[in-house]
Design a protein around this motif. Structure first.
Motif, mmCIF file in Angstrom:
data_model
loop_
_atom_site.group_PDB
_atom_site.id
_atom_site.type_symbol
_atom_site.label_atom_id
_atom_site.label_comp_id
_atom_site.label_asym_id
_atom_site.label_seq_id
_atom_site.Cartn_x
_atom_site.Cartn_y
_atom_site.Cartn_z
ATOM 1 N N HIS A 173 -50.296 40.506 22.403
ATOM 2 C CA HIS A 173 -48.948 40.393 22.967
ATOM 3 C C HIS A 173 -48.567 41.879 23.789
ATOM 4 O O HIS A 173 -49.360 42.924 23.155
ATOM 5 C CB HIS A 173 -47.692 39.738 22.192
ATOM 6 N N SER A 175 -45.783 43.088 23.030
ATOM 7 C CA SER A 175 -44.584 43.629 22.037
ATOM 8 C C SER A 175 -44.950 45.047 21.225
ATOM 9 O O SER A 175 -44.015 45.722 21.139
ATOM 10 C CB SER A 175 -44.410 42.336 20.985
ATOM 11 N N GLN A 178 -42.881 47.849 22.657
ATOM 12 C CA GLN A 178 -41.473 47.984 21.950
ATOM 13 C C GLN A 178 -41.392 49.246 21.227
ATOM 14 O O GLN A 178 -40.642 50.293 21.532
ATOM 15 C CB GLN A 178 -41.119 46.703 21.487
ATOM 16 N N ARG A 199 -56.242 36.683 23.511
ATOM 17 C CA ARG A 199 -56.386 35.674 22.321
ATOM 18 C C ARG A 199 -57.566 34.848 22.038
ATOM 19 O O ARG A 199 -58.080 34.584 23.271
ATOM 20 C CB ARG A 199 -54.862 35.035 22.226
ATOM 21 N N GLN A 212 -48.737 39.170 30.382
ATOM 22 C CA GLN A 212 -47.420 38.975 29.848
ATOM 23 C C GLN A 212 -46.365 39.978 30.348
ATOM 24 O O GLN A 212 -46.918 41.044 30.919
ATOM 25 C CB GLN A 212 -47.247 39.195 28.302
ATOM 26 N N GLU A 214 -43.286 42.306 28.903
ATOM 27 C CA GLU A 214 -42.462 42.515 27.805
ATOM 28 C C GLU A 214 -40.814 43.185 28.549
ATOM 29 O O GLU A 214 -41.176 43.794 29.365
ATOM 30 C CB GLU A 214 -42.892 43.418 27.004
ATOM 31 N N PHE A 252 -39.482 34.568 15.708
ATOM 32 C CA PHE A 252 -40.347 35.298 15.796
ATOM 33 C C PHE A 252 -40.111 36.534 14.731
ATOM 34 O O PHE A 252 -38.945 36.800 14.569
ATOM 35 C CB PHE A 252 -40.414 35.881 17.205
ATOM 36 N N PHE A 254 -40.426 39.570 14.689
ATOM 37 C CA PHE A 254 -39.782 40.819 15.263
ATOM 38 C C PHE A 254 -38.321 40.533 16.010
ATOM 39 O O PHE A 254 -37.706 41.604 16.542
ATOM 40 C CB PHE A 254 -40.680 41.702 16.243
ATOM 41 N N THR A 255 -37.838 39.408 16.128
ATOM 42 C CA THR A 255 -36.540 39.075 16.458
ATOM 43 C C THR A 255 -35.657 38.297 15.548
ATOM 44 O O THR A 255 -36.257 37.373 15.020
ATOM 45 C CB THR A 255 -36.661 38.574 18.053
ATOM 46 N N GLY A 288 -40.315 33.849 25.229
ATOM 47 C CA GLY A 288 -39.789 34.083 24.048
ATOM 48 C C GLY A 288 -38.877 35.070 23.924
ATOM 49 O O GLY A 288 -39.068 36.174 24.792
ATOM 50 N N MET A 289 -38.081 35.177 23.077
ATOM 51 C CA MET A 289 -36.825 36.366 23.139
ATOM 52 C C MET A 289 -35.953 36.389 21.653
ATOM 53 O O MET A 289 -36.171 35.408 20.933
ATOM 54 C CB MET A 289 -36.014 36.061 24.455
ATOM 55 N N GLY A 290 -35.165 37.406 21.646
ATOM 56 C CA GLY A 290 -34.251 37.356 20.405
ATOM 57 C C GLY A 290 -33.875 38.867 20.475
ATOM 58 O O GLY A 290 -34.020 39.493 21.396
ATOM 59 N N ALA A 311 -35.203 41.656 23.029
ATOM 60 C CA ALA A 311 -36.493 41.930 23.521
ATOM 61 C C ALA A 311 -36.845 40.611 23.967
ATOM 62 O O ALA A 311 -36.329 39.398 23.531
ATOM 63 C CB ALA A 311 -37.458 42.142 22.629
ATOM 64 N N PHE A 312 -37.479 40.526 25.076
ATOM 65 C CA PHE A 312 -38.292 39.038 25.599
ATOM 66 C C PHE A 312 -39.522 39.351 25.953
ATOM 67 O O PHE A 312 -40.128 40.444 26.349
ATOM 68 C CB PHE A 312 -37.357 38.526 26.813
ATOM 69 N N GLY A 313 -40.411 38.076 26.213
ATOM 70 C CA GLY A 313 -41.643 38.241 26.535
ATOM 71 C C GLY A 313 -41.941 36.927 27.307
ATOM 72 O O GLY A 313 -41.533 35.886 26.660
#
Ligand code: PHE
Length: 344
Positions: A173, A175, A178, A199, A212, A214, A252, A254-255, A288-290, A311-313
């Motif tokens: 990803h 991420s 970050q 992947r 992606q 980020e 996730f 990381f969030t 995805g985010m948080g 953060a979001f992806g």
């Protein structure tokens, strides 16, 4: 000597006429042969000199010599003219007329995923984000460890991750950027990072390589509503209209808290239960985010007591498919020229 035997004037006139109508080297050559060749008119005249009475021979001989000189001179001049005309034609023919329409109108175009990437980058740059890039070959630390992804996490599984013989891996990803960015630029920070991720997935809806984007914002007192507003701003601008949103609680490492964002189906807006895009649910999962986990902020050498952020992806391939109505993921990767030329 009667004129009809040595008809100098007649030959001369005949030569001048023939010469006047010779427009090419070939035609000029024919004239040359006709008058100065073995059986040419001038040659025959010169040969017939011998039949003349000696007293006539001298005068007629001189005249014939003059005629021969004139013919040779005229032939050379004509050759020069023809060469000049041919050169000019050649130059005209090879000159490029830039006002003409090209024969095969073969335009290059951005790949729809690149087009999507640029569009979202422009929108986010308008919101004050800078573009940061990270390596596609990553260390376990950046891809997992510092993102609070514990050793037991299924994402580390050999099934999902391409590991390299030296223990590095292909990032799964975007991420990891970050922490790279926090370490490099510190806080406050606003970055987006577009790029390839990998992947071990390969079927009709998954490709082993996909794209992606980020997003990361680190500042003081960042609230979840700023994240919501940012996502709405970005997606409305991208799709060119105001869409309905739905935030679903998710997980996730990381969030915290983590969310997934659904937008209303861009095809049927929830009005078609047989819709091929949303399969009748009316919603599409896009990101995805948080709020960035304090452990991740710490890994970025920033004090989580002072700073927080989100953060979001988002999946760029999916965004491209939704915006441009592409219904087969494989079209994005198989390089079909007619598809790529259709223009996005
Ligand atoms: N990295 C996550 C993924 O690939 C997406 C994500 C990014 C989630 C940032 C939260 C915050 O699925």
């Amino acid at each position: 000597m009667p004129d009809d035997l040595i008809n100098i004037a007649g030959v001369k006139e005949d030569f001048k006429n023939s010469l006047a109508s010779a427009k090419t080297f070939n035609e000029l050559d024919e004239v040359r042969v006709k008058f100065t060749g073995k059986k040419g008119a001038l040659t025959l005249l010169l040969r017939s000199l011998g039949k003349l009475a000696p007293e006539e021979r001298k005068e007629t001989g001189q005249k014939l010599n003059l005629l021969r000189d004139e013919i040779e001179h005229d032939l050379t001049t004509a050759a020069t003219k023809i060469r000049a005309a041919e050169n000019e034609k050649l130059e005209l023919d090879s000159r490029i007329d830039v006002t003409l329409t090209p024969k095969n109108d073969f335009n290059g175009a951005f790949h729809p995923v690149m087009q999507t990437m640029h569009e979202i980058m422009n929108i986010m740059q308008g919101l004050g984000y800078s573009v940061a890039l990270g390596p596609e070959i990553e260390e376990d630390f950046y891809n997992f460890e510092c993102l609070n992804i514990p050793k037991w996490h299924p994402a580390r599984d050999m099934q999902d991750t391409f590991y390299l013989p030296d223990g590095k891996l292909l990032r799964t990803h975007t991420s990891p950027v970050q922490v790279h960015s926090m370490l490099e630029f510190g806080a406050p920070l606003r970055i987006i990072c577009p790029g390839k991720v990998f992947r071990r997935d390969n079927d009709t809806t998954h490709s082993p390589m996909f794209n992606q984007m980020e997003g990361l914002l680190i500042d003081r007192d960042v609230s979840f509503s700023v994240l919501k507003g940012t996502m709405a701003e970005m997606l409305n601008a991208f799709f060119g209209r105001s869409l309905k949103y739905r935030f679903r609680a998710s997980y996730f490492p990381f969030t915290e808290p983590s969310m997934e964002l659904d937008i209303e189906c861009v095809k049927c807006s929830g009005h078609d239960e047989n819709c091929r895009v949303c399969h009748g649910t009316g919603w599409l999962e896009v990101a995805g985010m948080g709020m960035v986990h304090p452990e991740v902020i710490k890994a970025g050498k920033i004090d989580p007591e002072i700073y927080n952020g989100f953060a979001f992806g988002i999946g760029l391939d999916r965004m491209a498919m939704l915006k441009y109505g592409i219904n087969d993921l494989r079209l994005l990767f198989n390089g079909d020229i007619s598809f790529l030329q259709s223009g996005f």
